[in-house]
Scaffold this active site. Sequence first.
Site, PDB file in Angstrom:
ATOM      1  N   GLY A   1     -28.870  37.561  14.950  1.00 17.69           N
ATOM      2  CA  GLY A   1     -28.261  38.645  15.697  1.00 17.69           C
ATOM      3  C   GLY A   1     -26.770  38.428  15.852  1.00 17.69           C
ATOM      4  O   GLY A   1     -26.128  37.788  15.017  1.00 17.69           O
ATOM      5  N   ILE A   2     -26.244  38.905  16.975  1.00 16.45           N
ATOM      6  CA  ILE A   2     -24.818  38.806  17.231  1.00 16.45           C
ATOM      7  C   ILE A   2     -24.574  37.735  18.288  1.00 16.45           C
ATOM      8  O   ILE A   2     -25.429  37.454  19.118  1.00 16.45           O
ATOM      9  CB  ILE A   2     -24.260  40.174  17.697  1.00 16.45           C
ATOM     10  CG1 ILE A   2     -22.728  40.166  17.727  1.00 16.45           C
ATOM     11  CG2 ILE A   2     -24.838  40.561  19.052  1.00 16.45           C
ATOM     12  CD1 ILE A   2     -22.131  41.527  17.976  1.00 16.45           C
ATOM     13  N   GLY A   3     -23.401  37.105  18.239  1.00 12.97           N
ATOM     14  CA  GLY A   3     -23.052  36.126  19.253  1.00 12.97           C
ATOM     15  C   GLY A   3     -22.526  34.841  18.661  1.00 12.97           C
ATOM     16  O   GLY A   3     -22.421  34.679  17.440  1.00 12.97           O
ATOM     17  N   GLY A   4     -22.200  33.892  19.548  1.00 15.54           N
ATOM     18  CA  GLY A   4     -21.598  32.648  19.118  1.00 15.54           C
ATOM     19  C   GLY A   4     -22.499  31.801  18.246  1.00 15.54           C
ATOM     20  O   GLY A   4     -22.058  31.252  17.229  1.00 15.54           O
TER      21      GLY A   4
ATOM     22  N   GLU B   1     -32.704  42.635  11.553  1.00 12.97           N
ATOM     23  CA  GLU B   1     -32.450  43.888  12.251  1.00 12.97           C
ATOM     24  C   GLU B   1     -30.991  44.293  12.038  1.00 12.97           C
ATOM     25  O   GLU B   1     -30.682  45.357  11.557  1.00 12.97           O
ATOM     26  CB  GLU B   1     -32.682  43.656  13.755  1.00 12.97           C
ATOM     27  CG  GLU B   1     -33.547  44.660  14.429  1.00 12.97           C
ATOM     28  CD  GLU B   1     -33.769  44.265  15.878  1.00 12.97           C
ATOM     29  OE1 GLU B   1     -34.871  44.527  16.355  1.00 12.97           O
ATOM     30  OE2 GLU B   1     -32.865  43.706  16.520  1.00 12.97           O
TER      31      GLU B   1
ATOM     32  N   GLY C   1     -35.982  43.605  18.636  1.00 14.88           N
ATOM     33  CA  GLY C   1     -36.972  43.172  17.652  1.00 14.88           C
ATOM     34  C   GLY C   1     -37.404  41.737  17.823  1.00 14.88           C
ATOM     35  O   GLY C   1     -38.020  41.168  16.913  1.00 14.88           O
TER      36      GLY C   1
END
Length: 456
Positions: free
Chosen positions: A223-226, A248, A346
């Site tokens: 996903g998104i993030g550090g 996703e 998801g």
Amino acid sequence: MPDYKKLYEQKLKSPDEVVKLVKPGMWIGISGLSCVAWLFDKALAERVSELMDIKLWTPVPLRPLKCLEEDDKGEVFSVYSDMWNEVLRRYARMKRRVYYVPVHLGELPKLFRRGILKVDIAVGTVTPMDKHGFFNFSTENTFRRAMFETAKIKIVEVNESAPWVPGGYNECIHVSEVDYIIENHEDKIPEIPLITPTKEEEKIAENIINLLPTLDGLTIQIGIGGVPDIFCNLLEERGAKNIGVHTEMLTEGIFRLAEKGIINCRKKSFLPGKIVHTFSAGSRELYDWLHYNPLVASFPSDFTNDINIISLNDNMVSINSALEVDLTGQICAESIGPQHYSGTGGQVAFVRGASYTSPQAAPPLGWPSNISIIALPSTYVDKETKELKSRIVPFLRSGSVITTPRTDVVYIVTEYGVADLRGKSVPERVMELVKIAHPDFRDWLIKEAKKLGLLI
């Protein structure tokens, strides 16, 4: 041959014209992420004084909505969403009518087609029309085709800054299928800035890399993030190759690895040669890279997030995040106590899909090499008290939502190590999780576990 340009011109209207279709009591699917109908939103804002009881469906809008800003008392619009971000959390803090709809992202296309979710007007950003009369849903496939199919009125907002993202199916809508067209020459689709990772996130990503059985031929979901960003950097540093993607979200990190040839999807066991995803968000460079790129394939979320389809990928590594985990392995990833924060998305689908193998008598699905990982920092700083607190807790705080049941969890990773919960009893789980908690909280966790009867 049909004259699609003529049909286009016949359906072309101004935003002020189409927004007059909105009547009190209507449901409007205004799309989400970077593909919100931004110009329609502005026109809607100008009609605030004339409207009442308007319900908007919009997941994760990447900018504040003008209509909600104009409705400064929160009397006209209600917002419904399956996933919150800071834009929607801000409206919730302002006591606006923002409602979370608990649902798996992969279920949304089905819910629209079955008439459980309904909108009177479907509107959203699309690419300019091609010579065959098609518009592309660009960076947001997800449930949009299903929403448009079932809407009473279908409006597309053409934006030249939206990339044409190739797809597997349901990535386009034809000019003959839409009722009205508006053109947005004012806005570019929003970007997402990169997040500077913390030292803790760097160590978490390193622990994940060390857990992987191979760096040749993995298929990843991130996903998104550090943590995902650093994970992608480490894949490059450690010499990973032939990486595939079934995810996703197509992220900035995925784009960068694909540009360098590290992600090429050549060894994928399912849909080789394709970065399978359902939406994307990131920089302008990412959007330009996506444009007509044959390496990418956008699918609706009921395909990308289907457990059986996920399980078709060999060497699948699913990485998801959490806000809190209790000592038995229950995962909360969407609320802080009763206060809603994000959404289910998801996570459950990919945790289960990466772990699934079919029984002996059934057609073979799943691979023993596949793993799912929940990653989180061991601590956080309480904003009110400024105290350091543990994200690994004896039990989830009152009102917290269980996103992923403990029965589905395989690995949990913090900056202090890896907890393997497979086949573990409750006492064994407690000790696995204590060892990856922050050292300042380990004695407290053992003491509390004994009070709860989790340890004898």
